[in-house]
Design an enzyme around this catalytic site. Structure first.
Site, short mmCIF file in Angstrom:
data_model
loop_
_atom_site.label_atom_id
_atom_site.label_comp_id
_atom_site.label_asym_id
_atom_site.label_seq_id
_atom_site.Cartn_x
_atom_site.Cartn_y
_atom_site.Cartn_z
N GLU A 114 -54.57 -47.17 -142.99
CA GLU A 114 -55.38 -47.27 -144.01
C GLU A 114 -55.14 -46.56 -145.14
OE1 GLU A 114 -59.14 -45.91 -143.33
OE2 GLU A 114 -60.49 -47.58 -144.30
N HIS B 278 -57.00 -44.97 -148.18
CA HIS B 278 -58.25 -44.65 -148.27
C HIS B 278 -58.54 -43.49 -149.30
CE1 HIS B 278 -62.44 -43.20 -147.26
NE2 HIS B 278 -62.57 -44.39 -146.44
N ASP C 152 -57.90 -49.99 -148.43
CA ASP C 152 -59.41 -49.84 -148.47
C ASP C 152 -59.73 -49.61 -150.08
OD1 ASP C 152 -61.92 -48.32 -146.94
OD2 ASP C 152 -61.94 -48.18 -148.79
N HIS D 60 -59.95 -53.51 -146.07
CA HIS D 60 -61.23 -53.07 -146.15
C HIS D 60 -62.05 -53.10 -147.24
CE1 HIS D 60 -60.59 -50.01 -142.40
NE2 HIS D 60 -60.86 -51.41 -142.00
N GLU E 193 -66.71 -53.65 -145.33
CA GLU E 193 -66.75 -52.42 -144.59
C GLU E 193 -67.91 -51.46 -145.87
OE1 GLU E 193 -63.71 -49.16 -142.75
OE2 GLU E 193 -64.22 -48.91 -144.88
#
Lengths: 290, 146
Positions: free
Chosen positions: A155, A157, A187, A225, A261
């Site tokens: 991910e 992020h 994300d 996400h 999310e």
């Protein structure tokens, strides 16, 4: 490669949206019912918290899983898991120990019907640079990912930026290995322009990525996400330039799932979380033209 | 089902030994999180009742029904035991006579080591932990012993 049955962008939900509420006033089945209410069929689970008996669920639990997915028309998209590096005091895990965890999760994810994994790697600094041996165990896991047909995806992020060196390292690895079984989950928090809802630690900078930074990475992205911190009463996310980002993805014919999310405040408040996720899907439906 | 708080009211009671004498008390905790740690990643500082701290030396921990001392939990081989999210960890605190009947201010301080966040955030005694949970009502509750 896409996790979608039909081309295009599809909606889904991560169980992260409701994590404090599970086993308190919500079950996995409740979240499936909410997803059905919203016509959001794609699912991400966080395996450790959702699978009873993880990493060795019972046959009864797995039978229940398949039955619920069937009943609520759930598409298992992404299996969230961790490759731990800090299990022993004083040393990081070695390649063999990391690989053992990874292979087990690949097999379990595949058995449960998932086509992607959110492969969270151990980190070594505040920029979330992955552990130095990641190439070694990921390379050795690739034949298993191919055999069991699941894509491993770290991910990306916040506070990582889409132009950071670690992203270039991942792309270089993918191209060198010529693999379709390693990619990214981006994300949307990387695009956040307002830290109000983030609870940003002292000393950290926001430094958001630009929407167009996603373009060169899209071939390696299988699901995202779809982070949201604050959905307002007009069904707009106030901190992330959603329309720009998703329009770019549409223009580049990206195929895959956007998995809601929620990472804003009041996650312990059922009504608040419900309102936020429903607003999020109204926004996504409008942007996607559903 | 559990309570939303990290500190569970259900299960809060005095404990008796094999002779029927009160030898301590029990309190339940849960990780308000999307995953539980492997046992070797569990970190515990204390259960505090009315300003008296009870540390790892007088506590044992029931995880998935199995009793561990803190030292046992941290053994490297116990990374293969996972804290499940469907039930609390019950802490048994050794205290002769247990807690008096009535209301008590109860606090807990525990956390996990997480591989995916920077190491500086691992410290249970850090300012950040105190900022996040020091006055958090999920970790500090008024609870009655009957």
């Amino acid at each position: 490669m896409s996790t979608s049955q039909k081309p295009g962008i599809h909606r889904g939900v991560s169980t992260y949206c409701w994590y404090p509420l599970y086993n308190v006033n919500m079950t996995l089945e409740d979240s499936f019912e909410i997803m059905k209410d919203m016509g959001a069929h794609g699912l991400e689970i966080l395996a450790d918290g959702i699978i009873e008996g993880y990493p060795y669920p019972s046959k009864e639990w797995l039978n229940k899983w398949f039955s619920l997915c069937d009943r609520y028309e759930i598409v298992p998209v992404e299996y969230g898991h961790w490759v731990e590096s800090k299990l022993y005091r004083g040393r990081e895990l070695n390649v063999e120990e990391s690989l053992e965890q990874l292979i087990h999760d690949i097999k379990l994810a595949s058995y449960m019907g998932f086509t992607c994994m959110r492969t969270k790697l151990g980190v070594i600094d505040d920029k979330l640079t992955p552990t130095k041996i990641w190439r070694d165990f990921i390379r050795r896991a690739l034949p298993y990912a191919e055999k069991y047909n699941v894509v491993m995806q770290p991910e990306i992020h916040w506070p990582t930026r889409l132009t950071d060196q670690m992203i270039l390292d991942y792309v270089e690895f993918i191209e060198k290995e010529q693999t379709q079984y390693f990619g990214f989950n981006i994300d949307f928090g990387v695009f956040t322009t307002d830290a109000t809802g983030m609870g940003m630690p002292p000393g950290m900078e926001l430094n958001p990525s630009k929407p167009e930074d996603i373009i060169p990475l899209l071939p390696y992205v299988h699901c995202c996400h779809a982070k949201y911190y604050n959905m307002d009463e007009n069904f707009e996310e106030t901190t992330i330039p959603y329309r720009e980002v998703v329009q770019i993805m549409k223009d580049h014919n990206w195929n895959g799932y956007l998995l809601s999310e929620y990472e804003g405040p009041h996650k312990e408040d059922y009504n608040h979380c419900m309102t936020q996720v429903k607003r999020h899907h109204v926004m996504l439906k409008r942007i996607l033209g559903e | 089902m559990m309570e939303i708080e990290a500190l569970q009211y259900k299960g809060f009671r005095n404990l008796k030994d094999e002779n029927g004498d009160i030898c301590g008390f029990q309190v339940g905790i849960r990780f308000v999180a999307y995953r539980g740690p492997w046992l070797s990643q569990f970190r515990f500082a204390y259960v505090k009742v009315d300003d008296v701290e009870y540390g790892p030396d007088v506590c044992t921990f029931f995880v998935n029904g199995v009793e561990y001392t803190y030292a046992e939990m941290l053994k490297p081989e116990n990374w293969r035991v996972k804290v499940q999210m469907q039930a609390p960890i019950y802490i048994h605190v050794k205290k002769e006579g247990g807690l008096a009947m009535g209301c008590h201010r109860v606090s807990v301080k525990f956390s996990e080591i997480a591989s995916y966040i920077p190491e500086r955030m691992d410290d249970i005694n850090s300012e950040m932990f105190e900022m996040m949970h020091g006055n958090d009502p999920a970790y500090n509750r008024d609870m009655i012993i009957v």
